[in-house]
Write a protein that holds these residues in place. Structure first.
Motif, short mmCIF file in Angstrom:
data_model
loop_
_atom_site.label_atom_id
_atom_site.label_comp_id
_atom_site.label_asym_id
_atom_site.label_seq_id
_atom_site.Cartn_x
_atom_site.Cartn_y
_atom_site.Cartn_z
N ALA A 62 1.74 -7.09 -2.95
CA ALA A 62 2.93 -7.54 -2.22
C ALA A 62 2.89 -7.09 -0.76
CB ALA A 62 4.19 -7.02 -2.90
N ALA A 63 2.44 -5.87 -0.52
CA ALA A 63 2.39 -5.34 0.85
C ALA A 63 1.40 -6.12 1.71
CB ALA A 63 2.02 -3.86 0.84
N THR A 64 0.24 -6.45 1.15
CA THR A 64 -0.78 -7.14 1.95
C THR A 64 -0.46 -8.61 2.17
OG1 THR A 64 -2.13 -7.50 -0.04
CG2 THR A 64 -2.65 -5.57 1.32
N GLU A 65 0.54 -9.14 1.48
CA GLU A 65 0.97 -10.53 1.71
C GLU A 65 1.82 -10.67 2.95
OE1 GLU A 65 2.93 -11.52 -1.97
OE2 GLU A 65 1.07 -12.17 -2.91
N VAL A 66 2.31 -9.57 3.50
CA VAL A 66 3.17 -9.61 4.68
C VAL A 66 2.31 -9.78 5.93
CG1 VAL A 66 4.82 -8.30 6.08
CG2 VAL A 66 4.95 -8.22 3.59
N LYS A 67 2.70 -10.74 6.77
CA LYS A 67 1.97 -11.00 8.02
C LYS A 67 2.10 -9.78 8.93
CE LYS A 67 1.18 -14.77 11.14
NZ LYS A 67 1.43 -16.14 11.43
N GLY A 68 0.97 -9.32 9.44
CA GLY A 68 0.95 -8.13 10.28
C GLY A 68 0.31 -6.94 9.59
N VAL A 69 0.17 -7.01 8.26
CA VAL A 69 -0.51 -5.94 7.52
C VAL A 69 -1.97 -6.33 7.39
CG1 VAL A 69 -0.66 -4.69 5.34
CG2 VAL A 69 1.58 -5.32 6.25
N ALA A 70 -2.86 -5.51 7.98
CA ALA A 70 -4.30 -5.81 7.93
C ALA A 70 -4.88 -5.43 6.58
CB ALA A 70 -5.02 -5.06 9.05
N ALA A 71 -4.50 -4.26 6.07
CA ALA A 71 -5.06 -3.77 4.81
C ALA A 71 -4.30 -2.54 4.36
CB ALA A 71 -6.53 -3.42 5.00
N MET A 72 -4.61 -2.13 3.15
CA MET A 72 -4.09 -0.86 2.64
C MET A 72 -5.09 0.21 3.07
SD MET A 72 -1.41 -1.91 1.14
CE MET A 72 -0.90 -0.38 0.41
N ALA A 73 -4.59 1.38 3.42
CA ALA A 73 -5.46 2.48 3.81
C ALA A 73 -5.75 3.31 2.58
CB ALA A 73 -4.78 3.34 4.87
N GLY A 74 -7.01 3.65 2.40
CA GLY A 74 -7.39 4.47 1.25
C GLY A 74 -8.09 5.73 1.69
N ASN A 75 -8.54 6.48 0.69
CA ASN A 75 -9.30 7.67 1.01
C ASN A 75 -10.78 7.31 1.20
OD1 ASN A 75 -10.38 7.39 -1.59
ND2 ASN A 75 -8.91 8.83 -2.46
N VAL A 76 -11.61 8.26 1.46
CA VAL A 76 -13.02 8.02 1.76
C VAL A 76 -13.72 7.34 0.58
CG1 VAL A 76 -15.22 9.14 2.29
CG2 VAL A 76 -13.13 9.92 3.38
N THR A 77 -13.42 7.76 -0.64
CA THR A 77 -14.05 7.16 -1.82
C THR A 77 -13.70 5.69 -1.92
OG1 THR A 77 -13.87 9.28 -2.97
CG2 THR A 77 -14.27 7.34 -4.32
N ASN A 78 -12.43 5.34 -1.72
CA ASN A 78 -12.02 3.93 -1.76
C ASN A 78 -12.74 3.12 -0.70
OD1 ASN A 78 -10.19 4.18 -3.88
ND2 ASN A 78 -8.49 4.67 -2.53
N GLU A 79 -12.88 3.68 0.49
CA GLU A 79 -13.54 2.96 1.57
C GLU A 79 -15.01 2.71 1.25
OE1 GLU A 79 -11.82 1.61 4.00
OE2 GLU A 79 -10.04 2.58 3.25
N LEU A 80 -15.68 3.71 0.70
CA LEU A 80 -17.10 3.54 0.33
C LEU A 80 -17.25 2.51 -0.79
CD1 LEU A 80 -18.35 7.24 0.42
CD2 LEU A 80 -18.95 5.41 2.00
N MET A 81 -16.38 2.55 -1.78
CA MET A 81 -16.45 1.62 -2.90
C MET A 81 -16.22 0.19 -2.42
SD MET A 81 -17.35 3.35 -5.45
CE MET A 81 -17.04 2.39 -6.89
N SER A 82 -15.31 -0.01 -1.47
CA SER A 82 -15.03 -1.36 -0.98
C SER A 82 -16.22 -1.91 -0.20
CB SER A 82 -13.76 -1.39 -0.13
OG SER A 82 -13.95 -0.69 1.06
#
Length: 130
Positions: A37-57
């Motif tokens: 729901a949050a990422t569907e709003v115009k102006g939101v680029a992405a959800m911020a995660g921790n380092v593990t989430n960033e590496l996995m993505s």
């Protein structure tokens, strides 16, 4: 077996009077609803995660709960979101839209009450072409 115990520990359960069984909603499901729901709003680029989430993505594994923390207690949900905004959007106005969208999505899809939707802006996306 271990996963089932974990699910039961991190889930909201209730029985409706006259119903034929109980309903359990895992906290992770509520977190996914909030993240989408949050990422569907115009102006939101992405959800911020921790380092593990960033590496996995980066290797192609999507985590729809990234940047979302939920607490469910007695059918009341508290949501904490970490967002990366698009450059040029009004942060307070966009954050308010995110709060409204997340609250509405969770309440409509789960029947739970949302008491808080707290937002932390973790960054701003400066790239024009994504």
């Amino acid at each position: 077996m271990e996963k089932e115990k974990e699910l039961e520990k991190n889930a909201c359960e209730w029985k409706e009077e006259g119903g034929i069984g109980s309903v359990k909603i895992a906290d992770d499901v509520v977190a996914m609803i909030a993240g989408i729901a949050a990422t569907e709003v115009k102006g939101v680029a992405a959800m911020a995660g921790n380092v593990t989430n960033e590496l996995m993505s980066k290797v192609g594994v999507k985590n729809l709960k990234k940047g979302v923390k939920v607490e469910v207690l007695n059918k009341v949900v508290k949501v904490d979101l970490a967002l990366i905004m698009e450059y040029g959007y009004n942060i307070p106005a966009t954050s308010q839209k995110v709060q409204e969208r997340v609250k509405s999505a969770i309440e409509n899809m789960t029947g739970l009450e949302v008491s808080d939707v707290n937002i932390r802006i973790a960054g701003v996306n400066m790239l024009k072409d994504r």
